[in-house]
Design a protein around this motif. Sequence first.
Motif, PDB file in Angstrom:
ATOM      1  N   MET A  15       1.015  -1.187  -0.085  1.00 49.22           N
ATOM      2  CA  MET A  15      -0.071  -0.080  -0.001  1.00 49.22           C
ATOM      3  C   MET A  15       0.812   1.338  -0.115  1.00 49.22           C
ATOM      4  O   MET A  15       1.778   1.423   0.734  1.00 49.22           O
ATOM      5  N   GLY A  16       0.785   2.121  -1.001  1.00 42.72           N
ATOM      6  CA  GLY A  16       1.947   3.103  -1.231  1.00 42.72           C
ATOM      7  C   GLY A  16       1.441   4.201  -0.162  1.00 42.72           C
ATOM      8  O   GLY A  16       0.217   4.418  -0.071  1.00 42.72           O
ATOM      9  N   TRP A  17       2.578   5.029  -0.078  1.00 44.40           N
ATOM     10  CA  TRP A  17       2.015   6.285   0.617  1.00 44.40           C
ATOM     11  C   TRP A  17       2.891   7.319  -0.121  1.00 44.40           C
ATOM     12  O   TRP A  17       4.080   7.276  -0.035  1.00 44.40           O
ATOM     13  N   SER A  18       2.044   8.247  -1.066  1.00 44.61           N
ATOM     14  CA  SER A  18       2.975   8.879  -1.731  1.00 44.61           C
ATOM     15  C   SER A  18       2.253  10.601  -1.588  1.00 44.61           C
ATOM     16  O   SER A  18       1.177  10.644  -1.407  1.00 44.61           O
ATOM     17  N   ALA A  19       3.376  11.449  -1.407  1.00 45.84           N
ATOM     18  CA  ALA A  19       2.899  12.776  -1.605  1.00 45.84           C
ATOM     19  C   ALA A  19       3.456  13.590  -3.022  1.00 45.84           C
ATOM     20  O   ALA A  19       4.448  13.294  -3.165  1.00 45.84           O
ATOM     21  N   SER A  20       2.578  14.163  -3.557  1.00 45.88           N
ATOM     22  CA  SER A  20       2.909  14.702  -4.869  1.00 45.88           C
ATOM     23  C   SER A  20       2.243  16.149  -4.845  1.00 45.88           C
ATOM     24  O   SER A  20       1.097  16.242  -4.774  1.00 45.88           O
ATOM     25  N   CYS A  21       3.158  17.161  -4.855  1.00 47.06           N
ATOM     26  CA  CYS A  21       2.529  18.557  -4.854  1.00 47.06           C
ATOM     27  C   CYS A  21       2.459  18.835  -6.432  1.00 47.06           C
ATOM     28  O   CYS A  21       3.623  18.925  -7.025  1.00 47.06           O
ATOM     29  N   ILE A  22       1.151  19.054  -6.940  1.00 41.53           N
ATOM     30  CA  ILE A  22       1.164  19.426  -8.447  1.00 41.53           C
ATOM     31  C   ILE A  22       1.103  20.981  -8.594  1.00 41.53           C
ATOM     32  O   ILE A  22       0.024  21.612  -8.031  1.00 41.53           O
ATOM     33  N   ASN A  23       2.003  21.664  -8.939  1.00 42.63           N
ATOM     34  CA  ASN A  23       2.078  22.872  -9.279  1.00 42.63           C
ATOM     35  C   ASN A  23       1.607  23.417 -10.569  1.00 42.63           C
ATOM     36  O   ASN A  23       2.220  22.925 -11.509  1.00 42.63           O
ATOM     37  N   PRO A  24       0.574  24.078 -10.688  1.00 41.66           N
ATOM     38  CA  PRO A  24       0.101  24.483 -11.959  1.00 41.66           C
ATOM     39  C   PRO A  24       1.036  25.269 -12.864  1.00 41.66           C
ATOM     40  O   PRO A  24       0.988  25.100 -13.894  1.00 41.66           O
ATOM     41  N   PHE A  25       1.752  25.791 -12.357  1.00 43.66           N
ATOM     42  CA  PHE A  25       2.968  26.494 -12.883  1.00 43.66           C
ATOM     43  C   PHE A  25       4.416  25.732 -12.942  1.00 43.66           C
ATOM     44  O   PHE A  25       5.107  25.656 -12.246  1.00 43.66           O
ATOM     45  N   PRO A  26       4.812  24.871 -14.256  1.00 44.63           N
ATOM     46  CA  PRO A  26       5.504  23.928 -14.174  1.00 44.63           C
ATOM     47  C   PRO A  26       7.028  24.406 -13.962  1.00 44.63           C
ATOM     48  O   PRO A  26       7.946  23.831 -13.126  1.00 44.63           O
ATOM     49  N   ALA A  27       7.317  25.627 -14.360  1.00 45.78           N
ATOM     50  CA  ALA A  27       8.715  25.831 -14.376  1.00 45.78           C
ATOM     51  C   ALA A  27       8.839  26.776 -13.013  1.00 45.78           C
ATOM     52  O   ALA A  27       8.672  27.922 -12.912  1.00 45.78           O
ATOM     53  N   SER A  28       9.373  26.075 -11.960  1.00 40.01           N
ATOM     54  CA  SER A  28       9.353  26.907 -10.820  1.00 40.01           C
ATOM     55  C   SER A  28      10.333  28.168 -10.916  1.00 40.01           C
ATOM     56  O   SER A  28      10.677  28.847  -9.909  1.00 40.01           O
ATOM     57  N   SER A  29      11.199  28.004 -12.114  1.00 40.87           N
ATOM     58  CA  SER A  29      12.239  29.116 -12.051  1.00 40.87           C
ATOM     59  C   SER A  29      11.559  30.493 -12.270  1.00 40.87           C
ATOM     60  O   SER A  29      11.893  31.607 -11.942  1.00 40.87           O
ATOM     61  N   HIS A  30      10.031  30.210 -12.609  1.00 37.57           N
ATOM     62  CA  HIS A  30       9.262  31.756 -12.885  1.00 37.57           C
ATOM     63  C   HIS A  30       9.137  32.150 -11.320  1.00 37.57           C
ATOM     64  O   HIS A  30       9.523  33.165 -11.398  1.00 37.57           O
ATOM     65  N   LEU A  31       8.901  31.355 -10.407  1.00 36.93           N
ATOM     66  CA  LEU A  31       8.889  31.921  -9.149  1.00 36.93           C
ATOM     67  C   LEU A  31      10.120  32.689  -8.587  1.00 36.93           C
ATOM     68  O   LEU A  31      10.044  33.685  -8.303  1.00 36.93           O
ATOM     69  N   LEU A  32      11.376  31.860  -9.017  1.00 32.97           N
ATOM     70  CA  LEU A  32      12.586  32.423  -8.341  1.00 32.97           C
ATOM     71  C   LEU A  32      12.638  33.649  -9.153  1.00 32.97           C
ATOM     72  O   LEU A  32      13.084  34.713  -8.516  1.00 32.97           O
ATOM     73  N   VAL A  33      12.503  33.720 -10.416  1.00 34.15           N
ATOM     74  CA  VAL A  33      12.758  34.980 -11.042  1.00 34.15           C
ATOM     75  C   VAL A  33      11.702  35.995 -10.598  1.00 34.15           C
ATOM     76  O   VAL A  33      12.262  37.220 -10.620  1.00 34.15           O
ATOM     77  N   ALA A  34      10.286  35.742 -10.323  1.00 32.11           N
ATOM     78  CA  ALA A  34       9.725  36.728  -9.756  1.00 32.11           C
ATOM     79  C   ALA A  34      10.077  37.262  -8.603  1.00 32.11           C
ATOM     80  O   ALA A  34      10.184  38.425  -8.270  1.00 32.11           O
ATOM     81  N   GLU A  72     -13.057   8.427   9.847  1.00 36.27           N
ATOM     82  CA  GLU A  72     -12.050   7.977   8.665  1.00 36.27           C
ATOM     83  C   GLU A  72     -12.204   6.391   8.840  1.00 36.27           C
ATOM     84  O   GLU A  72     -11.744   5.818   7.616  1.00 36.27           O
ATOM     85  N   PHE A  73     -12.782   5.809   9.967  1.00 34.34           N
ATOM     86  CA  PHE A  73     -12.715   4.313   9.775  1.00 34.34           C
ATOM     87  C   PHE A  73     -13.375   3.642   8.733  1.00 34.34           C
ATOM     88  O   PHE A  73     -12.770   2.842   7.891  1.00 34.34           O
ATOM     89  N   ASN A  74     -14.738   4.036   8.290  1.00 30.69           N
ATOM     90  CA  ASN A  74     -15.416   3.325   7.218  1.00 30.69           C
ATOM     91  C   ASN A  74     -14.590   3.601   5.825  1.00 30.69           C
ATOM     92  O   ASN A  74     -14.524   2.277   5.353  1.00 30.69           O
ATOM     93  N   ASN A  75     -14.181   4.558   5.462  1.00 28.81           N
ATOM     94  CA  ASN A  75     -13.255   4.829   4.403  1.00 28.81           C
ATOM     95  C   ASN A  75     -12.093   3.823   4.272  1.00 28.81           C
ATOM     96  O   ASN A  75     -11.835   3.042   3.240  1.00 28.81           O
ATOM     97  N   ALA A  76     -11.281   4.004   5.362  1.00 28.62           N
ATOM     98  CA  ALA A  76     -10.000   3.233   5.350  1.00 28.62           C
ATOM     99  C   ALA A  76     -10.376   1.712   5.632  1.00 28.62           C
ATOM    100  O   ALA A  76      -9.473   1.014   4.557  1.00 28.62           O
ATOM    101  N   ALA A  77     -11.276   1.372   6.095  1.00 28.17           N
ATOM    102  CA  ALA A  77     -11.345  -0.245   6.179  1.00 28.17           C
ATOM    103  C   ALA A  77     -11.766  -0.676   5.052  1.00 28.17           C
ATOM    104  O   ALA A  77     -11.630  -1.668   4.455  1.00 28.17           O
ATOM    105  N   GLN A  78     -12.856   0.272   4.187  1.00 27.40           N
ATOM    106  CA  GLN A  78     -13.437  -0.509   2.998  1.00 27.40           C
ATOM    107  C   GLN A  78     -12.337  -0.236   2.203  1.00 27.40           C
ATOM    108  O   GLN A  78     -12.156  -1.474   1.103  1.00 27.40           O
ATOM    109  N   VAL A  79     -11.503   0.504   2.021  1.00 29.44           N
ATOM    110  CA  VAL A  79     -10.409   0.301   1.004  1.00 29.44           C
ATOM    111  C   VAL A  79      -9.658  -0.773   1.084  1.00 29.44           C
ATOM    112  O   VAL A  79      -9.171  -1.617   0.255  1.00 29.44           O
ATOM    113  N   TRP A  80      -8.994  -0.946   2.578  1.00 33.26           N
ATOM    114  CA  TRP A  80      -8.476  -2.132   2.844  1.00 33.26           C
ATOM    115  C   TRP A  80      -9.165  -3.629   2.478  1.00 33.26           C
ATOM    116  O   TRP A  80      -8.554  -4.312   1.620  1.00 33.26           O
ATOM    117  N   ASN A  81     -10.364  -3.433   2.683  1.00 31.65           N
ATOM    118  CA  ASN A  81     -11.149  -4.926   2.369  1.00 31.65           C
ATOM    119  C   ASN A  81     -11.384  -4.883   0.992  1.00 31.65           C
ATOM    120  O   ASN A  81     -11.332  -6.100   0.442  1.00 31.65           O
TER     121      ASN A  81
END
Lengths: 267, 251
Positions: free
Chosen positions: A1-20, A121-130
Amino acid sequence: MGWSASCINPFPASSHLLVAINMSKHLKSSQIPLRKQKRAWLGNEKARCVLAYYGLQKPPYELDALEPYMSRKTLEMHWGKHHRGYLEGLNKQLAKSDVLYGYTMEELVKVTYNSGNPFPEFNNAAQVWNHDFFWESMQPGGGNEPILGLLQQIEMDFGSFTNFKEKFIEAALSLLGSGWVWLVLKRNEKRLEVVKTSNAISPLLWDDIPIISLDMWEHAYYLDYKNEKGKYVDVFMNHLVSWNMAMLRMARAQSFVNLAEPKIPVA
Amino acid sequence: HKGNIICITEKSTVTFTRKEDSKMALRTLATRKKLKEGLGLGFQSIRGLQTFSLPDLPYDYGALEPAISGEIMQLHHQKHHQTYITNYNKALEQLEASMAKGDAPTVVKLQSAITFNGGGHVNHSVFWKNLAPVREGGGEPPKGSLGFAIDTNFGSLEALIQKMNAEGAAVQGSGWVWLGVDKELKKLVIETTANQDPLVTKGSLVPLLGIDVWEHAYYLQYKNVRPDYLKNIWKVMNWKYASEVYEKECP
């Protein structure tokens, strides 16, 4: 069971932010407010961060692989809508606070059950596992009988495989309301038993080790069999149940439960 | 619809204008006859065991379309409700036998089967009366004392519907959502019950309207989108029945 965190930034080039940011240092002297400059650079949208806590696992076969016993339509609905719905519901609930972060799904089920006073959260977690467990309890070309140690254990604990099958079917048909039927290895008694549970409850909650499960919620069979539960259960036992997976799980369970230990009566 | 049906019984000739009435009358005659025979033959019990049979729907299976499909109505009535009745009768017979023998463990063990199947029969019998085709007043908002009581208790009919739909959608697993009236407090209440527990298990409540949120009640048409089913069922809700029951409890 994976645990993944991904931050989806709608502005792909983070260099834009730096430049800003750099630009803003320059422009501060020219007294253009930082916020205005940022807005001009990044447009009118605020940066949105989407975090996903648990991923949806696919069944270990194609959605039409269980035909004609379980139709593709049922898999599409059951996995694609119900199972996915539980998972997305769970992620949404977890987004609210970090109290429940960092668990595997099995641990999360036990933690959110809270010894009988479950969190929302139990109902959702348990049903996912089940449901993850359920998809893996089936395979195309399933059915027949187990072999080797698992068959021996079943014959020891139920008398015969036929007896076990009857017990399992009887439990499935006598379940009142929504729920699940399990073949489970009881940790303390060191034997296999058939157990039926309601709604989202599973034998994990009393620390036993599930080997096989069957979903008896109506959504699991209604599209294919309407109200004919008996047909569905027969088809599961004869054509869908994955004894290969059961044997794997049994082998793993024996690292935790010593079945070879002689049952010496305590004086 | 299909002309008059003439029933000739031992005592009299009765003419029925509706097939449903004649069917129901025949069925009542049949069970009454059984009772008499049972009492006459063996005096097996002080009173004859009242068994139950499937009540007819006061409308065709397809009459509630498009809110509820004819396929669902037929399955729901002929298969699910009938199964509850069959199993309820079986459980009652077993109960009678074990009571006669004084077999307390069996009596206690039968309680869950009786609650489940008997509850299923009670609940569905109310449910069929809760629904009506649009051309027979289904969906028409309540007037009179019930309408007034709804506005007093919940603010408006829309608020009541919203609350019931929210509670219905939140039921985990199988169950029912009810609009009931408290017999003692004379207040309207919204309650949910699990599985086939009837509303009486939640207090001295009388059901005015019940919505079946078991998956079999909507799955073939609405799939997993229970909120859509809850939204649409109000279009065929029989408020006339609910008003009648309410006026009887709160005259």
